[in-house]
Design an enzyme around this catalytic site. Structure first.
Site, PDB file in Angstrom:
ATOM      1  N   GLY A  86      27.700  27.950 -27.210  1.00 40.35           N
ATOM      2  CA  GLY A  86      26.873  26.806 -27.572  1.00 40.35           C
ATOM      3  C   GLY A  86      27.682  25.783 -28.347  1.00 40.35           C
TER       4      GLY A  86
ATOM      5  N   LYS B 114      39.491  30.369 -23.034  1.00 40.36           N
ATOM      6  CA  LYS B 114      39.921  31.780 -22.974  1.00 40.36           C
ATOM      7  C   LYS B 114      40.573  32.115 -21.646  1.00 40.36           C
ATOM      8  CE  LYS B 114      35.317  31.461 -22.089  1.00 40.36           C
ATOM      9  NZ  LYS B 114      34.226  30.757 -22.717  1.00 40.36           N
TER      10      LYS B 114
ATOM     11  N   VAL C 190      31.180  21.535 -25.648  1.00 40.48           N
ATOM     12  CA  VAL C 190      32.009  21.827 -26.830  1.00 40.48           C
ATOM     13  C   VAL C 190      32.666  20.550 -27.370  1.00 40.48           C
ATOM     14  CG1 VAL C 190      33.877  23.248 -27.735  1.00 40.48           C
ATOM     15  CG2 VAL C 190      32.412  24.151 -25.924  1.00 40.48           C
TER      16      VAL C 190
ATOM     17  N   LYS D  18      38.383  37.353 -22.843  1.00 42.00           N
ATOM     18  CA  LYS D  18      38.348  37.414 -24.317  1.00 42.00           C
ATOM     19  C   LYS D  18      38.972  38.718 -24.806  1.00 42.00           C
ATOM     20  CE  LYS D  18      34.218  34.525 -24.355  1.00 42.00           C
ATOM     21  NZ  LYS D  18      32.761  34.542 -24.173  1.00 42.00           N
TER      22      LYS D  18
HETATM   23  P1  NDP Z   1      31.660  21.390 -20.016  1.00 41.51           P
HETATM   24  O1  NDP Z   1      31.631  21.610 -18.559  1.00 41.51           O
HETATM   25  O2  NDP Z   1      30.394  21.136 -20.738  1.00 41.51           O
HETATM   26  O3  NDP Z   1      32.656  20.186 -20.356  1.00 41.51           O
HETATM   27  C1  NDP Z   1      33.886  20.029 -19.728  1.00 41.51           C
HETATM   28  C2  NDP Z   1      34.414  18.658 -20.051  1.00 41.51           C
HETATM   29  O4  NDP Z   1      35.682  18.519 -19.457  1.00 41.51           O
HETATM   30  C3  NDP Z   1      33.535  17.514 -19.519  1.00 41.51           C
HETATM   31  O5  NDP Z   1      33.411  16.511 -20.508  1.00 41.51           O
HETATM   32  C4  NDP Z   1      34.307  16.984 -18.321  1.00 41.51           C
HETATM   33  O6  NDP Z   1      34.165  15.589 -18.128  1.00 41.51           O
HETATM   34  C5  NDP Z   1      35.728  17.276 -18.761  1.00 41.51           C
HETATM   35  N1  NDP Z   1      36.625  17.404 -17.625  1.00 41.51           N
HETATM   36  C6  NDP Z   1      36.557  18.271 -16.604  1.00 41.51           C
HETATM   37  N2  NDP Z   1      37.577  18.080 -15.769  1.00 41.51           N
HETATM   38  C7  NDP Z   1      38.297  17.058 -16.271  1.00 41.51           C
HETATM   39  C8  NDP Z   1      39.459  16.378 -15.861  1.00 41.51           C
HETATM   40  N3  NDP Z   1      40.102  16.720 -14.742  1.00 41.51           N
HETATM   41  N4  NDP Z   1      39.900  15.359 -16.626  1.00 41.51           N
HETATM   42  C9  NDP Z   1      39.261  15.005 -17.762  1.00 41.51           C
HETATM   43  N5  NDP Z   1      38.157  15.625 -18.207  1.00 41.51           N
HETATM   44  C10 NDP Z   1      37.688  16.634 -17.467  1.00 41.51           C
HETATM   45  O7  NDP Z   1      32.425  22.654 -20.632  1.00 41.51           O
HETATM   46  P2  NDP Z   1      32.221  23.320 -22.055  1.00 41.51           P
HETATM   47  O8  NDP Z   1      32.227  22.279 -23.098  1.00 41.51           O
HETATM   48  O9  NDP Z   1      31.105  24.279 -21.983  1.00 41.51           O
HETATM   49  O10 NDP Z   1      33.552  24.210 -22.140  1.00 41.51           O
HETATM   50  C11 NDP Z   1      34.782  23.671 -22.493  1.00 41.51           C
HETATM   51  C12 NDP Z   1      35.736  24.814 -22.815  1.00 41.51           C
HETATM   52  O11 NDP Z   1      35.217  25.567 -23.901  1.00 41.51           O
HETATM   53  C13 NDP Z   1      35.944  25.825 -21.683  1.00 41.51           C
HETATM   54  O12 NDP Z   1      37.250  26.322 -21.740  1.00 41.51           O
HETATM   55  C14 NDP Z   1      34.954  26.919 -22.031  1.00 41.51           C
HETATM   56  O13 NDP Z   1      35.299  28.166 -21.491  1.00 41.51           O
HETATM   57  C15 NDP Z   1      35.089  26.937 -23.534  1.00 41.51           C
HETATM   58  N6  NDP Z   1      33.985  27.507 -24.255  1.00 41.51           N
HETATM   59  C16 NDP Z   1      32.716  27.051 -24.017  1.00 41.51           C
HETATM   60  C17 NDP Z   1      31.673  27.558 -24.741  1.00 41.51           C
HETATM   61  C18 NDP Z   1      30.286  27.068 -24.541  1.00 41.51           C
HETATM   62  O14 NDP Z   1      29.378  27.580 -25.206  1.00 41.51           O
HETATM   63  N7  NDP Z   1      30.027  26.105 -23.689  1.00 41.51           N
HETATM   64  C19 NDP Z   1      31.882  28.596 -25.752  1.00 41.51           C
HETATM   65  C20 NDP Z   1      33.251  28.978 -25.954  1.00 41.51           C
HETATM   66  C21 NDP Z   1      34.254  28.446 -25.211  1.00 41.51           C
HETATM   67  P3  NDP Z   1      32.742  14.913 -17.714  1.00 41.51           P
HETATM   68  O15 NDP Z   1      31.846  15.186 -18.901  1.00 41.51           O
HETATM   69  O16 NDP Z   1      33.028  13.479 -17.568  1.00 41.51           O
HETATM   70  O17 NDP Z   1      32.309  15.615 -16.474  1.00 41.51           O
HETATM   71  N1  HSE Z   2      29.727  31.812 -20.928  1.00 42.38           N
HETATM   72  C1  HSE Z   2      30.134  32.295 -22.205  1.00 42.38           C
HETATM   73  C2  HSE Z   2      29.061  33.234 -22.764  1.00 42.38           C
HETATM   74  C3  HSE Z   2      30.370  31.108 -23.121  1.00 42.38           C
HETATM   75  O1  HSE Z   2      27.985  33.357 -22.177  1.00 42.38           O
HETATM   76  O2  HSE Z   2      29.299  33.881 -23.770  1.00 42.38           O
HETATM   77  C4  HSE Z   2      31.165  31.453 -24.329  1.00 42.38           C
HETATM   78  O3  HSE Z   2      32.465  31.791 -24.048  1.00 42.38           O
END
Ligand code: NDP
Ligand code: HSE
Length: 441
Positions: A313, A107, A15, A216
């Site tokens: 996504g 969430k 994201v 959610k």
């Molecule tokens: P990812 O696992 O892809 O990314 C998480 C990021 O957080 C990484 O860049 C990671 O760093 C960083 N991170 C983790 N721990 C730390 C820390 N202690 N200090 C600094 N940085 C940290 O997660 P997503 O992007 O998928 O999800 C992010 C949020 O969005 C979550 O809350 C998720 O529930 C929400 N979300 C995700 C969706 C999706 O489709 N993926 C959809 C809707 C909501 P590094 O890259 O260096 O490991």
């Molecule tokens: N894991 C979640 C899903 C990501 O499959 O819908 C979006 O919140």
């Protein structure tokens, strides 16, 4: 044009990197709509050396997201790390306490701490944008908080987890293969495929056990009904026990199986539940397939409204994050859950034991005389009326099991659970009976 809105982004994963890419690609259009440009001044992630596929030049790097929230030159802190506790929570609190607005896709954080974070944000005159936290790219937070603001909402429900919807859709298979009913694909096979395709998490339990949907739903409930966020009150069941056989029988009986989150208010009390549902095929939500999400909201003046789109996504979620940023850039900030946090009410919960609906039961029984009579007696003693029953063919050998499908008339949850417990004890019942609620939407 006014001076840029400065933002600091913590989390550069799916994201976070998607959000930076969107801001870079559509910068001019966003500035026109926001009335000023949006400038990323600082970022944080764990691994500084990783190539994120986006240009990070000119942005300050913070190893510690809490330091970013405290020290970055930013008007808004964007939390895209995840998790209900730990750095995500501390950095959001720090950002608010140091006078920054917050935008988050988290969430889990809001489901567990939404009420207190809303109170904190309002006490310091800042807001929390969380469009991305529910149903990804679907603007359901804006829809409920603004578009339907004139209505009293009686019910909100939906397909809120793309991973589960993908798995259930794939389990339908091609309805081919000559069985009766035709066998689809089983849960474990499709889950492994979803993981390979990157839809499901490496630890998929939040998705498939219904927890992500419950997070959610708890947020939508607070927004729709003006009550405190109460994740603990959500009845949660996931999809692990749904078999290919159930999906095939559902198809034959005119249904699709969907994992729904349903919230309803009735006489001042609130019901929140997440579980697999049999949904009549002709209902619009039954056709929402694959990784798509859908949310339905019933308002007293608007009637039923439905919103559909991609729930996860990089692109869809970044779209929602940036919508919140544009609102803040324009100066459009609203109470987090639609009314001031201090006015959110605490409501009684409608107990699941009192919930009433028709049920689908699937039993695996030894094919011998008297079994159905014992099952029927358990149902009779709980005042449960059968609508129909299917047992096809015979077991191939003595002592072998066959599936028996029973559809009931409307029944109170407590009764069906007691009957199920008794049926499970019968010697001829060889597997824990499966139960799926049939919903009338
Ligand atoms: P990812 O696992 O892809 O990314 C998480 C990021 O957080 C990484 O860049 C990671 O760093 C960083 N991170 C983790 N721990 C730390 C820390 N202690 N200090 C600094 N940085 C940290 O997660 P997503 O992007 O998928 O999800 C992010 C949020 O969005 C979550 O809350 C998720 O529930 C929400 N979300 C995700 C969706 C999706 O489709 N993926 C959809 C809707 C909501 P590094 O890259 O260096 O490991
Ligand atoms: N894991 C979640 C899903 C990501 O499959 O819908 C979006 O919140």
């Amino acid at each position: 044009m006014s001076k840029p809105l400065r933002i600091a982004v913590a989390g550069l994963g799916t994201v976070g990197a998607g959000t930076l890419r969107l801001l870079q690609n559509n910068g001019a259009a966003i500035a026109a709509r926001a009335g000023r440009s949006i400038q990323v001044t600082a970022v944080s992630a764990r691994d500084r050396g990783r190539d994120r596929g986006v240009d990070l030049s000119g942005m300050a790097w913070f190893d510690d997201p809490v330091a970013l929230a405290r020290d970055a030159e930013a008007d808004v802190v964007v939390e895209l790390i995840g998790g209900s506790e730990g750095p995500a929570k501390v950095m959001v609190e720090t950002a608010l306490q140091t006078g920054r607005h917050v935008v988050t896709a988290n969430k889990a954080l809001l489901a567990h701490h939404g009420t207190s974070l809303a109170a904190l944000s309002e006490s310091v005159g800042r807001t929390i944008g969380y469009e991305a936290a529910v149903a990804g790219g679907i603007p359901i937070i804006k829809g409920l908080r603004e578009g339907l603001a004139g209505n009293s909402i009686s019910r909100v429900y939906g397909i809120l987890n793309g991973t589960c919807n993908y798995i259930l859709t794939q389990m339908q298979g091609e309805s081919a293969g000559g069985g009766n009913p035709p066998a689809g694909r089983d849960f474990e096979t499709v889950l492994a495929e979803a993981q390979r395709l990157g839809y499901a998490e490496a630890d998929p339990s939040f998705d498939v056990d219904g927890i992500d949907t419950a997070h959610k739903l708890a947020i939508l409930t607070a927004l729709a009904f003006g009550c405190e966020v109460d994740f603990e009150a959500v009845h949660v069941e996931g999809i692990r026990n749904v078999s290919a056989l159930d999906v095939a029988y559902a198809d034959e009986l005119g249904y699709r199986i969907k994992l729904l989150g349903v919230a309803r208010q009735l006489n001042g009390a609130i019901e929140q539940r997440v579980h697999p549902c049999m949904v009549a095929k002709e209902l619009p939500i039954a056709s929402v397939s694959g990784v798509f999400n859908a949310v339905v909201a019933d308002g007293d003046f608007v009637d039923t409204t439905m919103y559909e789109g991609r729930g996860a996504g990089a692109g869809p979620t970044a779209s929602a994050v940036v919508a919140d940023l544009i609102d803040i850039a324009r100066g459009t900030t609203l109470p987090v859950f639609g009314i001031p946090a201090t006015e959110l009410t605490r409501r009684p919960n409608l107990p699941m034991a009192e919930h009433c609906c028709p049920f689908y039961l699937r039993l695996l029984v030894i094919d011998q005389p008297g079994v159905i009579a014992d099952v029927a007696a358990a149902l009779r003693d709980e005042d449960i009326s059968m609508e129909s029953m299917i047992q096809r063919g015979r077991a191939e050998g003595e002592g072998q099991a066959v599936p028996v499908i029973i559809m009931t008339h409307e029944t109170e949850e407590a009764h069906i659970q007691r009957a199920m417990a008794r049926i499970a004890e019968l010697e001829a019942v060889v597997e824990q009976p499966r139960l799926i609620r049939i919903v009338d939407l």
